[in-house]
Design a protein around this motif. Structure first.
Motif, PDB file in Angstrom:
ATOM      1  N   ILE A   1       0.904  -1.269   0.058  1.00  0.00           N
ATOM      2  CA  ILE A   1      -0.068  -0.043  -0.176  1.00  0.00           C
ATOM      3  C   ILE A   1       0.911   1.578   0.036  1.00  0.00           C
ATOM      4  CG2 ILE A   1      -1.673   1.157   1.406  1.00  0.00           C
ATOM      5  CD1 ILE A   1      -2.839  -1.378   2.500  1.00  0.00           C
ATOM      6  N   ALA A   2       1.897   1.264   0.932  1.00  0.00           N
ATOM      7  CA  ALA A   2       2.942   2.384   1.058  1.00  0.00           C
ATOM      8  C   ALA A   2       3.685   2.574  -0.282  1.00  0.00           C
ATOM      9  CB  ALA A   2       3.795   2.121   2.146  1.00  0.00           C
ATOM     10  N   VAL A   3       3.949   1.638  -1.115  1.00  0.00           N
ATOM     11  CA  VAL A   3       4.573   1.883  -2.309  1.00  0.00           C
ATOM     12  C   VAL A   3       3.670   2.291  -3.625  1.00  0.00           C
ATOM     13  CG1 VAL A   3       5.982   0.646  -4.074  1.00  0.00           C
ATOM     14  CG2 VAL A   3       6.530   0.389  -1.607  1.00  0.00           C
ATOM     15  N   CYS A   4       2.433   1.925  -3.579  1.00  0.00           N
ATOM     16  CA  CYS A   4       1.439   2.160  -4.283  1.00  0.00           C
ATOM     17  C   CYS A   4       1.160   3.538  -4.327  1.00  0.00           C
ATOM     18  CB  CYS A   4       0.317   1.476  -4.236  1.00  0.00           C
ATOM     19  SG  CYS A   4       0.268  -0.347  -4.943  1.00  0.00           S
ATOM     20  N   ILE A   5       1.168   4.201  -3.145  1.00  0.00           N
ATOM     21  CA  ILE A   5       1.160   5.523  -2.883  1.00  0.00           C
ATOM     22  C   ILE A   5       2.115   6.201  -3.408  1.00  0.00           C
ATOM     23  CG2 ILE A   5       0.975   7.570  -1.048  1.00  0.00           C
ATOM     24  CD1 ILE A   5      -0.662   5.239   0.806  1.00  0.00           C
ATOM     25  N   ILE A   6       3.411   5.789  -3.183  1.00  0.00           N
ATOM     26  CA  ILE A   6       4.434   6.242  -3.674  1.00  0.00           C
ATOM     27  C   ILE A   6       4.474   6.512  -5.272  1.00  0.00           C
ATOM     28  CG2 ILE A   6       7.048   6.232  -3.821  1.00  0.00           C
ATOM     29  CD1 ILE A   6       7.078   5.177  -1.062  1.00  0.00           C
ATOM     30  N   ALA A   7       4.211   5.115  -5.706  1.00  0.00           N
ATOM     31  CA  ALA A   7       3.940   5.151  -7.181  1.00  0.00           C
ATOM     32  C   ALA A   7       3.059   6.212  -7.747  1.00  0.00           C
ATOM     33  CB  ALA A   7       3.472   3.759  -7.562  1.00  0.00           C
ATOM     34  N   VAL A   8       1.903   6.253  -6.990  1.00  0.00           N
ATOM     35  CA  VAL A   8       1.057   7.361  -7.448  1.00  0.00           C
ATOM     36  C   VAL A   8       1.512   9.003  -7.576  1.00  0.00           C
ATOM     37  CG1 VAL A   8      -1.098   8.536  -7.014  1.00  0.00           C
ATOM     38  CG2 VAL A   8      -1.001   6.087  -7.062  1.00  0.00           C
ATOM     39  N   LEU A   9       2.317   9.056  -6.332  1.00  0.00           N
ATOM     40  CA  LEU A   9       2.918  10.484  -6.278  1.00  0.00           C
ATOM     41  C   LEU A   9       4.053  10.640  -7.295  1.00  0.00           C
ATOM     42  CD1 LEU A   9       3.683  10.623  -2.309  1.00  0.00           C
ATOM     43  CD2 LEU A   9       2.012  11.747  -3.773  1.00  0.00           C
ATOM     44  N   VAL A  10       4.815   9.625  -7.562  1.00  0.00           N
ATOM     45  CA  VAL A  10       5.964   9.534  -8.931  1.00  0.00           C
ATOM     46  C   VAL A  10       5.104  10.170 -10.050  1.00  0.00           C
ATOM     47  CG1 VAL A  10       7.388   8.319 -10.123  1.00  0.00           C
ATOM     48  CG2 VAL A  10       7.575   7.977  -7.714  1.00  0.00           C
ATOM     49  N   LEU A  11       3.880   9.229 -10.342  1.00  0.00           N
ATOM     50  CA  LEU A  11       3.100   9.568 -11.489  1.00  0.00           C
ATOM     51  C   LEU A  11       2.776  11.140 -11.699  1.00  0.00           C
ATOM     52  CD1 LEU A  11       0.831   6.469 -12.294  1.00  0.00           C
ATOM     53  CD2 LEU A  11       2.719   7.378 -13.422  1.00  0.00           C
ATOM     54  N   VAL A  12       2.314  11.484 -10.471  1.00  0.00           N
ATOM     55  CA  VAL A  12       1.763  13.002 -10.409  1.00  0.00           C
ATOM     56  C   VAL A  12       3.039  13.939 -10.527  1.00  0.00           C
ATOM     57  CG1 VAL A  12       0.912  14.708  -8.993  1.00  0.00           C
ATOM     58  CG2 VAL A  12      -0.202  12.579  -8.991  1.00  0.00           C
ATOM     59  N   ALA A  13       4.183  13.488 -10.048  1.00  0.00           N
ATOM     60  CA  ALA A  13       5.476  14.358 -10.110  1.00  0.00           C
ATOM     61  C   ALA A  13       5.902  14.318 -11.594  1.00  0.00           C
ATOM     62  CB  ALA A  13       6.411  13.732  -9.046  1.00  0.00           C
ATOM     63  N   LEU A  14       5.934  13.289 -12.220  1.00  0.00           N
ATOM     64  CA  LEU A  14       6.480  13.195 -13.460  1.00  0.00           C
ATOM     65  C   LEU A  14       5.420  14.017 -14.285  1.00  0.00           C
ATOM     66  CD1 LEU A  14       7.194   9.568 -14.092  1.00  0.00           C
ATOM     67  CD2 LEU A  14       8.694  11.448 -14.239  1.00  0.00           C
ATOM     68  N   ALA A  15       3.990  13.950 -14.366  1.00  0.00           N
ATOM     69  CA  ALA A  15       3.150  14.800 -15.197  1.00  0.00           C
ATOM     70  C   ALA A  15       3.326  16.204 -14.940  1.00  0.00           C
ATOM     71  CB  ALA A  15       1.709  14.569 -14.821  1.00  0.00           C
ATOM     72  N   VAL A  16       3.674  16.573 -13.417  1.00  0.00           N
ATOM     73  CA  VAL A  16       3.641  18.186 -13.146  1.00  0.00           C
ATOM     74  C   VAL A  16       5.094  18.562 -13.751  1.00  0.00           C
ATOM     75  CG1 VAL A  16       3.885  19.667 -11.314  1.00  0.00           C
ATOM     76  CG2 VAL A  16       2.183  17.993 -11.261  1.00  0.00           C
ATOM     77  N   MET A  17       6.042  17.711 -13.359  1.00  0.00           N
ATOM     78  CA  MET A  17       7.455  18.388 -13.500  1.00  0.00           C
ATOM     79  C   MET A  17       8.018  18.169 -15.110  1.00  0.00           C
ATOM     80  SD  MET A  17       9.038  16.845 -10.127  1.00  0.00           S
ATOM     81  CE  MET A  17      10.943  17.244 -10.586  1.00  0.00           C
ATOM     82  N   GLU A  18       7.789  17.171 -15.766  1.00  0.00           N
ATOM     83  CA  GLU A  18       8.079  16.704 -17.062  1.00  0.00           C
ATOM     84  C   GLU A  18       6.838  16.821 -18.126  1.00  0.00           C
ATOM     85  OE1 GLU A  18      11.217  16.323 -17.469  1.00  0.00           O
ATOM     86  OE2 GLU A  18      11.773  16.140 -15.362  1.00  0.00           O
ATOM     87  N   GLY A  19       5.808  16.661 -17.522  1.00  0.00           N
ATOM     88  CA  GLY A  19       4.781  16.610 -18.557  1.00  0.00           C
ATOM     89  C   GLY A  19       4.632  15.215 -19.426  1.00  0.00           C
ATOM     90  N   PHE A  20       3.557  14.978 -20.117  1.00  0.00           N
ATOM     91  CA  PHE A  20       3.577  13.653 -20.966  1.00  0.00           C
ATOM     92  C   PHE A  20       3.431  14.146 -22.231  1.00  0.00           C
ATOM     93  CE2 PHE A  20       1.342  11.282 -17.230  1.00  0.00           C
ATOM     94  CZ  PHE A  20       2.752  11.043 -16.646  1.00  0.00           C
TER      95      PHE A  20
END
Length: 982
Positions: free
Chosen positions: A281-300
């Motif tokens: 559960i903890a890592v899934c939360i981290i994974a979601v945070l990574v996705l959000v960070a990638l979308a905000v910082m890099e953009g798709f």
């Protein structure tokens, strides 16, 4: 399975119809129908033939799971489903790329390498899991063979012990107190036989059994001449002709329920499932945070960016949870239990290993466990004096002498009285002494105390004068009666009957009114009683076990003619066990024996080691208090001068007084089975984890109630073995302590590989998370680049898990002892496997692992803090491939260094560095496979790697070694804190 019904006989030699009810037929007819001689039993060859014909004496169970199904079950895991989703995403991405580019064009791969690698890793993981599961099953099956129940049968004219599964129709089964009935059968002989049939009929009181045929068909619970599979003997002895085995028994009719049972989940497995769930559960939360960070910082900027990000998130979740944890845990426990079995401690359930390491009190019987159980009669005390019997062990070689070896002068009356005493003891006896098959040594059958009387009588030929006596009935020994009697017929004297008895002297004296002195019988005076009891005290203080002997001529050829004995109109005596007070009265005292059972030499050291480990040893015995205190003092259980508490004293206490006593007193004597149960309950109320040993049927409740029930493998009854969680194959107390030590080592090893696996996987998570969050700072993302740049590829993370999780973790699970496991207090069962200190260690190592990995990547990327100038000429894509290869390799080596560091939480990794050869073998294999991934061209393509130069290898190993250095520094600090606390 085919075979005879338990209610009907298969016709083998004619004379009976196949549907006959054996309870309505004479036992001789049953024997004839089953073609067996009651006196000799079946021959070995005939028994083998019948086993092939009728099959094993086992209840039908669920069919074994096919191998292909076991293999497919390796894929039944939510994490595997995530990987399959990743495979699908990767495959879709490859098709999209192929549709926008010509085959072979730049940027389009000829094959979907990501998907292929993920599937291959999935299959390889499944193969490893399957092989581990098979290995664990084999270990458990081998254990089951060692704990297989056994049955005494008459084969080839001799009583022998065989596996219960080998019992066949027609076998003559010999039953004794504490035995579990292994098949349905017709009783042919019995002596005060009582059987508990509650499991089958619901009858709470044990049922008396007699071999007489019934005059009409009866309900199951009223078939007094039949015995049934799964019931247990609570009193007496008997012989039975087997009429039904396996599924053709009464219990076989309800065996379908057995196939519906499921394996229990152990507390350890539950905690591991909880840890995996929380971590997932903890890592899934981290994974979601990574996705959000990638979308905000890099953009798709493209579909590929979205796909790469999803692959990264899924891989991140998978990387954090060790997929092979459950399989490794099962294998480690199974191998540990198998190791215990090699040292005579047979643990019946894997879950008991966890409890073993937590034991805080060991309650042990004395005879055979703390002592050698080589009972030898050394003294015979008679009304006229005392004599010694020489010789040790069970060989009937020795002679009668005066005290301290002196001669017995002339017609010393003590000589004749000693002969009479030992003759009575050998008659009132169920033991047997015989030569081994090889003929080079003597072996015993039955209780060693009883056999010691047989041996002593044969040494001085005391048994010769009573060879004409033949037993006709028995009043068996029980823990409550503390005595045993037989009625025997003198075939040389008008076939007159006599009673011969033996038992605890203080108990047997209560049934004596006369005494035999120098060949004359006179009334037993109060002075005689006090003298005898004083002699008991003297012998007991010298660690002798005392047994009194007495007899009484009945002067009648029939039991029904004995005054007071109740019989029916036909002269048949009803259950003789209920008439013991009538038969065992007015006895004639002959004397008593002093039996010595020396302490085991190794037990004193084991008791000391148990005390050092914070485990208290408690002796519970039926012997005299002085004997118990002497042995306990010699073994270091108590200090010299400390006293034992008796069962009578315990009965007089309130619960509060009882608990106060059990918290301090470590020796209990003259106790009954119910006292053992009360002592266990009291110790458990004080939050102790109690191990309890037992051998008799009456010990079963205490053994079952205790946290770790321990049955004696040699002298233990089948009922006790079934109630226990562990069986001592050698009946030795030292084996219990050794098992506790092994249990602690196994639990330590579980913590080792958990520390290793979780810290390594957390290191992977922190590496990816840090790589995404600090991408620009580290040079992973260039100012002019667009889209998502992944720190590590999904296939690389999966490869790391495959490479470093399985073999090293399994090798750590069988690690030799590193810490002083017996130098600390017992672990409490409610203590977490992964405590706060261990979580701190896991997170600390994970952070260090991520830091060194990201530094290594940064050194091969332009624009970072530690840029290697040699990469300036490379394009960013080439730099990323090399940087990923660096990070990929550093993570592998960091985890291998972590495997070495994780062998102890406090002790330096350099202590016993090369003691675990399996671990170094696993490390060597992992390194070799990693080298292949870096230098084999098609693996370069599959895993996105490139060959590294010599300098890069030095950088990888040097940075990875910081994990070991950091761990050593942390241990120095923790050892200093521990020393200050001490």
């Amino acid at each position: 399975m085919t075979g005879p019904s338990s209610n009907h006989i298969v016709q083998r030699s004619g004379g009976l119809p196949t549907d006959s009810d054996p309870s309505l037929i004479e036992s001789t007819e049953v024997a004839q129908a089953l073609d067996v001689d009651i006196a000799t039993g079946l021959s070995s060859d005939e028994a083998k033939r019948r086993l092939e014909e009728f099959g094993a004496n086992e209840l039908a169970s669920a069919p074994p799971v096919p191998k292909w199904k076991k293999f497919l079950e390796q894929f039944k895991d939510p994490l595997v489903y995530l990987l399959l989703a990743a495979t699908l995403i990767s495959l879709v991405a490859w098709f999209i790329e192929r549709s926008h580019a010509q085959a072979g064009a730049e940027g389009a791969e000829a094959l979907p390498f990501d998907s292929i690698v993920i599937v291959l890793i999935l299959v390889l993981n499944a193969v490893l899991g399957y092989l581990q599961e098979v290995k664990a099953e084999k270990a458990v099956d081998a254990l089951a063979q060692m704990t297989a129940p056994q049955t005494s049968v008459l084969r080839d004219g001799r009583v022998t012990r065989i596996n219960t599964s080998d019992v066949v129709p027609g076998d003559v089964v010999v039953l004794g107190e504490g035995d579990t009935v292994s098949a349905d059968g017709r009783l042919v002989a019995s002596a005060s036989l009582r059987i508990a049939e509650a499991s089958l009929t619901g009858e709470s009181v044990p049922v008396g059994k007699r071999p007489d045929k019934l005059d009409s068909a009866k309900a199951l619970g009223d078939r007094a001449n039949m015995v049934f599979n799964g019931t247990s003997v609570t009193q007496g002895t008997g012989r039975v002709i087997v009429t039904g085995t396996g599924m053709n028994t009464q219990v076989g009719k309800i065996a379908d329920m057995l196939s519906q049972t499921e394996d229990d989940t152990t507390p350890l497995q539950k905690e591991m499932a909880h840890v995996s769930k929380v971590l997932g559960i903890a890592v899934c939360i981290i994974a979601v945070l990574v996705l959000v960070a990638l979308a905000v910082m890099e953009g798709f900027h493209s579909t590929q960016d979205v796909i790469d990000s999803l692959l990264l998130a899924v891989s991140l979740a998978v990387a954090a949870v060790p997929e092979g944890l459950a399989a490794i845990l099962t294998v480690v426990l199974a191998l540990g239990v198998q190791r215990m079995a090699q040292h005579h401690a047979i643990v019946k359930k894997l879950s008991s290993v966890e409890t073993l390491g937590s034991a805080s009190v060991i309650c042990s019987d004395k005879t055979g466990t703390l002592t050698r159980n080589e009972m030898t009669v050394e003294r015979v005390l008679t009304p006229s004096g005392q004599v010694e019997i020489t010789g040790t062990g069970y060989a009937p070689v020795g002679q009668m002498t005066g005290i301290n070896g002196g001669d017995l002068q002339g017609d010393n009356p003590a000589r004749a009285e000693a002969m009479l005493t030992l003759a009575v003891g050998s008659l009132a006896n169920d033991g047997e002494l015989r030569k081994s098959d090889a003929g080079d040594k003597w072996e015993i059958v039955g209780d060693p105390t009883e056999v010691s009387l047989v041996v002593a009588a044969r040494k001085i030929r005391a048994n010769k004068a009573y060879e004409n006596f033949q037993r006709v009935a028995e009043l068996p020994f029980t823990s409550e009666r503390k005595r045993m009697s037989i009625i025997a017929e003198d075939r040389s004297d008008a076939r007159r009957l006599s009673v011969f008895a033996k038992g605890a002297p203080d108990v047997l004296l209560g049934y004596c009114s006369r005494i035999s002195v120098n060949g004359q019988v006179r009334p037993l005076t109060e002075g005689d009683r006090q003298t005898i009891l004083q002699s008991v005290e003297e012998l007991s203080s010298q660690a002798y076990r005392t047994l009194g002997q007495a007899y009484r001529p009945l002067n009648t050829p029939s039991l029904s003619e004995v005054p007071g004995v109740q019989a029916n109109a036909a002269g048949q005596v009803r259950d003789i066990a209920e008439q013991s007070e009538v038969i065992e009265k007015d006895l004639i005292w002959t004397g008593m024996v002093g039996i010595i059972d020396p302490p085991r030499t190794e037990v004193r050291d084991s008791v000391a080691e148990a005390h050092r480990a914070g485990i208290r040893t408690v002796m519970i015995t039926g012997d005299h208090p002085l004997t118990a205190a002497r042995i306990a003092s010699d073994l270091g259980i108590i200090k010299p001068g400390d006293e034992a508490r008796t069962g009578e004293e315990l009965d007089a206490m309130s619960q509060e007084e009882f608990d106060k006593t059990t918290s301090k007193i470590s020796v209990y004597a003259r106790v009954a089975p119910e006292h053992k149960l009360k002592i266990v309950d009291s110790l458990q109320r004080q939050q102790n984890i109690v191990a309890m040993t037992g051998d008799g049927v009456n010990d079963a409740p205490a053994v079952k109630t205790s946290d770790i029930g321990v049955a004696m493998g040699i002298t233990g009854t089948e009922v006790t073995k079934e109630s226990a969680k562990m069986i001592l194959a050698d009946d030795n107390f030292s084996t219990i302590v050794a098992a506790v030590r092994e249990g602690r080592v196994i639990f330590d090893n579980i913590r080792k590989f958990l520390r290793y696996l979780l810290s390594s996987n957390v290191g992977e998570v922190f590496t990816v998370f840090g790589g995404v969050m600090l991408a620009g700072f580290l040079g992973i993302t260039q100012p002019e680049s667009q889209g998502v740049t992944l720190p590590l590829l999904a296939t690389q993370l999966l490869w790391i898990n495959l490479l470093t999780d399985a073999a090293p973790a399994l090798a750590m699970g069988i690690d030799p002892q590193t810490d002083d496991v017996m130098g600390r207090s017992p672990r409490r069962l409610n203590d977490r496997v992964i405590d706060k200190s261990m979580w701190g260690d896991i997170i600390f190592i994970g952070i260090i692992m991520a830091i060194v990995t990201l530094i290594g990547m940064d050194m091969h990327l332009s624009g970072g803090l530690f840029t290697d100038r040699s990469v300036a000429a490379l394009g960013h894509e080439e730099q990323m491939v090399e940087a990923r290869t660096m990070g990929f390799t550093i993570l592998v080596f960091a985890q291998l260094f972590n495997a070495v560091a994780s062998r102890s939480a406090l002790q330096s990794a350099f202590v016993g560095l090369f003691s675990n050869k399996w671990l170094w073998g696993a490390i060597g294999i992992s390194i070799a496979l990693q080298v292949l991934v870096i230098y084999v061209p098609f693996l370069n393509t599959a895993f996105g790697t490139t060959p590294l130069g010599a300098l890069a290898w030095f950088e990888c190993i040097g940075l990875a070694a910081f994990v070991l250095v950091a761990s050593e520094l942390r241990k120095v600090v923790l050892r200093a804190i521990e020393k200050r606390r001490a």
